[in-house]
Design a protein around this motif. Sequence first.
Motif, PDB file in Angstrom:
ATOM      1  N   UNK A  60      21.081 -13.607  53.968  1.00 19.95           N
ATOM      2  CA  UNK A  60      21.955 -12.463  54.229  1.00 19.95           C
ATOM      3  C   UNK A  60      22.686 -12.042  52.956  1.00 19.95           C
ATOM      4  N   UNK A  61      23.269 -13.034  52.291  1.00 20.48           N
ATOM      5  CA  UNK A  61      23.994 -12.776  51.049  1.00 20.48           C
ATOM      6  C   UNK A  61      24.057 -14.071  50.246  1.00 20.48           C
ATOM      7  N   UNK A  62      24.765 -14.031  49.121  1.00 18.48           N
ATOM      8  CA  UNK A  62      24.795 -15.195  48.231  1.00 18.48           C
ATOM      9  C   UNK A  62      25.550 -16.383  48.808  1.00 18.48           C
ATOM     10  N   UNK A  63      26.360 -16.181  49.843  1.00 16.91           N
ATOM     11  CA  UNK A  63      27.133 -17.286  50.411  1.00 16.91           C
ATOM     12  C   UNK A  63      26.234 -18.357  51.032  1.00 16.91           C
ATOM     13  N   UNK A  64      24.999 -17.993  51.375  1.00 14.59           N
ATOM     14  CA  UNK A  64      24.050 -18.942  51.972  1.00 14.59           C
ATOM     15  C   UNK A  64      23.169 -19.611  50.925  1.00 14.59           C
ATOM     16  N   UNK A  65      23.467 -19.311  49.628  1.00 13.83           N
ATOM     17  CA  UNK A  65      22.614 -19.800  48.549  1.00 13.83           C
ATOM     18  C   UNK A  65      23.354 -20.847  47.715  1.00 13.83           C
ATOM     19  N   UNK A  66      22.737 -22.007  47.534  1.00 16.33           N
ATOM     20  CA  UNK A  66      23.305 -23.047  46.671  1.00 16.33           C
ATOM     21  C   UNK A  66      23.043 -22.713  45.205  1.00 16.33           C
ATOM     22  N   UNK A  67      21.805 -22.297  44.922  1.00 14.59           N
ATOM     23  CA  UNK A  67      21.427 -21.990  43.541  1.00 14.59           C
ATOM     24  C   UNK A  67      20.287 -20.983  43.541  1.00 14.59           C
ATOM     25  N   UNK A  68      20.410 -19.971  42.681  1.00 11.63           N
ATOM     26  CA  UNK A  68      19.343 -18.984  42.493  1.00 11.63           C
ATOM     27  C   UNK A  68      19.107 -18.818  41.001  1.00 11.63           C
ATOM     28  N   UNK A  69      17.861 -19.029  40.572  1.00  9.12           N
ATOM     29  CA  UNK A  69      17.520 -19.009  39.161  1.00  9.12           C
ATOM     30  C   UNK A  69      16.548 -17.875  38.850  1.00  9.12           C
ATOM     31  N   UNK A  70      16.844 -17.133  37.782  1.00  8.32           N
ATOM     32  CA  UNK A  70      15.989 -16.040  37.321  1.00  8.32           C
ATOM     33  C   UNK A  70      15.114 -16.542  36.181  1.00  8.32           C
ATOM     34  N   UNK A  71      13.806 -16.239  36.254  1.00 13.56           N
ATOM     35  CA  UNK A  71      12.857 -16.789  35.288  1.00 13.56           C
ATOM     36  C   UNK A  71      12.534 -15.854  34.127  1.00 13.56           C
ATOM     37  N   UNK A  72      13.233 -14.720  34.051  1.00 22.01           N
ATOM     38  CA  UNK A  72      12.972 -13.783  32.969  1.00 22.01           C
ATOM     39  C   UNK A  72      12.054 -12.652  33.362  1.00 22.01           C
ATOM     40  N   UNK A  73      11.462 -12.747  34.556  1.00 21.85           N
ATOM     41  CA  UNK A  73      10.573 -11.690  35.032  1.00 21.85           C
ATOM     42  C   UNK A  73      11.117 -11.058  36.304  1.00 21.85           C
ATOM     43  N   UNK A  74      10.274 -10.997  37.315  1.00 20.08           N
ATOM     44  CA  UNK A  74      10.678 -10.413  38.589  1.00 20.08           C
ATOM     45  C   UNK A  74      10.847 -11.461  39.689  1.00 20.08           C
ATOM     46  N   UNK A  75      10.841 -12.727  39.280  1.00 16.50           N
ATOM     47  CA  UNK A  75      10.933 -13.798  40.266  1.00 16.50           C
ATOM     48  C   UNK A  75      12.335 -14.396  40.280  1.00 16.50           C
ATOM     49  N   UNK A  76      12.834 -14.641  41.487  1.00 15.73           N
ATOM     50  CA  UNK A  76      14.122 -15.301  41.669  1.00 15.73           C
ATOM     51  C   UNK A  76      13.884 -16.529  42.544  1.00 15.73           C
ATOM     52  N   UNK A  77      14.074 -17.717  41.964  1.00 14.35           N
ATOM     53  CA  UNK A  77      13.885 -18.967  42.701  1.00 14.35           C
ATOM     54  C   UNK A  77      15.189 -19.332  43.384  1.00 14.35           C
ATOM     55  N   UNK A  78      15.145 -19.451  44.718  1.00  8.68           N
ATOM     56  CA  UNK A  78      16.364 -19.618  45.507  1.00  8.68           C
ATOM     57  C   UNK A  78      16.349 -20.953  46.253  1.00  8.68           C
ATOM     58  N   UNK A  79      17.472 -21.661  46.186  1.00  3.27           N
ATOM     59  CA  UNK A  79      17.653 -22.909  46.927  1.00  3.27           C
ATOM     60  C   UNK A  79      18.778 -22.697  47.941  1.00  3.27           C
ATOM     61  N   UNK A  80      18.519 -22.952  49.239  1.00  2.00           N
ATOM     62  CA  UNK A  80      19.532 -22.679  50.269  1.00  2.00           C
ATOM     63  C   UNK A  80      20.715 -23.631  50.216  1.00  2.00           C
ATOM     64  N   UNK A  81      21.852 -23.153  50.685  1.00  2.00           N
ATOM     65  CA  UNK A  81      23.051 -23.976  50.759  1.00  2.00           C
ATOM     66  C   UNK A  81      22.849 -25.096  51.773  1.00  2.00           C
ATOM     67  N   UNK A  82      22.277 -24.750  52.908  1.00  6.93           N
ATOM     68  CA  UNK A  82      21.987 -25.712  53.964  1.00  6.93           C
ATOM     69  C   UNK A  82      20.483 -25.921  54.021  1.00  6.93           C
ATOM     70  N   UNK A  83      20.042 -27.116  53.724  1.00  2.00           N
ATOM     71  CA  UNK A  83      18.597 -27.369  53.673  1.00  2.00           C
ATOM     72  C   UNK A  83      17.906 -27.099  55.009  1.00  2.00           C
ATOM     73  N   UNK A  84      18.655 -27.237  56.115  1.00  2.00           N
ATOM     74  CA  UNK A  84      18.065 -27.037  57.449  1.00  2.00           C
ATOM     75  C   UNK A  84      18.130 -25.586  57.897  1.00  2.00           C
ATOM     76  N   UNK A  85      19.280 -24.926  57.625  1.00  2.00           N
ATOM     77  CA  UNK A  85      19.446 -23.551  58.109  1.00  2.00           C
ATOM     78  C   UNK A  85      19.120 -22.564  57.000  1.00  2.00           C
ATOM     79  N   UNK A  86      19.898 -22.572  55.957  1.00  2.00           N
ATOM     80  CA  UNK A  86      19.643 -21.793  54.741  1.00  2.00           C
ATOM     81  C   UNK A  86      19.237 -20.369  54.980  1.00  2.00           C
ATOM     82  N   UNK A  87      18.001 -20.133  55.368  1.00  2.00           N
ATOM     83  CA  UNK A  87      17.488 -18.784  55.509  1.00  2.00           C
ATOM     84  C   UNK A  87      17.614 -18.327  56.953  1.00  2.00           C
ATOM     85  N   UNK A  88      17.845 -17.026  57.095  1.00  2.00           N
ATOM     86  CA  UNK A  88      17.992 -16.475  58.439  1.00  2.00           C
ATOM     87  C   UNK A  88      17.022 -15.335  58.626  1.00  2.00           C
TER      88      UNK A  88
END
Length: 234
Positions: A206-234
């Motif tokens: 939904x927004x960044x509050x659900x994200x523990x870490x988001x890393x940009x690789x220099x291109x168009x990819x954003x690697x995202x790690x959820x705050x809650x490993x079980x729920x994280x994404x909605x």
Amino acid sequence: MEFLPQIGWTSLSAIVSIIALFLLAKLMGNKQVSQMTLFDYVVGITIGSVAAELATELEEPAKPLTALIIYGLAAAGISVLTNKSIKARVMVTGKPLVLLEGGVIYRENLKKARLDLDEFLTYCRIGGWFDLNQLQSAVLEHNGVVSFLPKEKNRPATPTDLDLDPKQSQVQIPFVMDGRLMRENVQKAGKAEEWVQRKLTAQGFRDESAVLLALWDGGEKLTVFPMDAKKGRT
């Protein structure tokens, strides 16, 4: 109630000790323990011991404080000297010792390094080398780490060996940390906050509050790690 003034003076001495240690650490420079020479290690222990004495010395705190400053300045001075003089560097830090070269183990250098064969073999196994026939060289560095040079046929293949020309990778930049958008990093990367939000939404956040870490690789990819490993994404 006589102990109250003592608590106050001890607290003040401890604070002065912490400040002095912090300033001396900045002056001496940052080194990991694995990068420290024997001299760095001994000086570090001594400075820590003197700082502890300063924290509890109520009668004559000037003595340990003076010793602390002298040790710190001496360490910083020697660091500057070794950076400018090769002879001084060799004298203080020592020289690398070749332990193995071309199938020959140099027993005299093992003695100089205070290593026996069991310890040498242990270093080899820790480095991932269980067959000494695969090694061209083994060198003991001045900080106590053993470096290995494998034979050409035993070293890992590189893209150059395979006639490949891969795209250069970049250091990943954090755009979101602990649920907070790192706006300064996003701006320096030339991206818009809306772009980050689109990438998060596309991955089910939904927004960044659900994200523990988001890393940009220099291109168009954003690697995202959820705050809650079980729920994280909605």
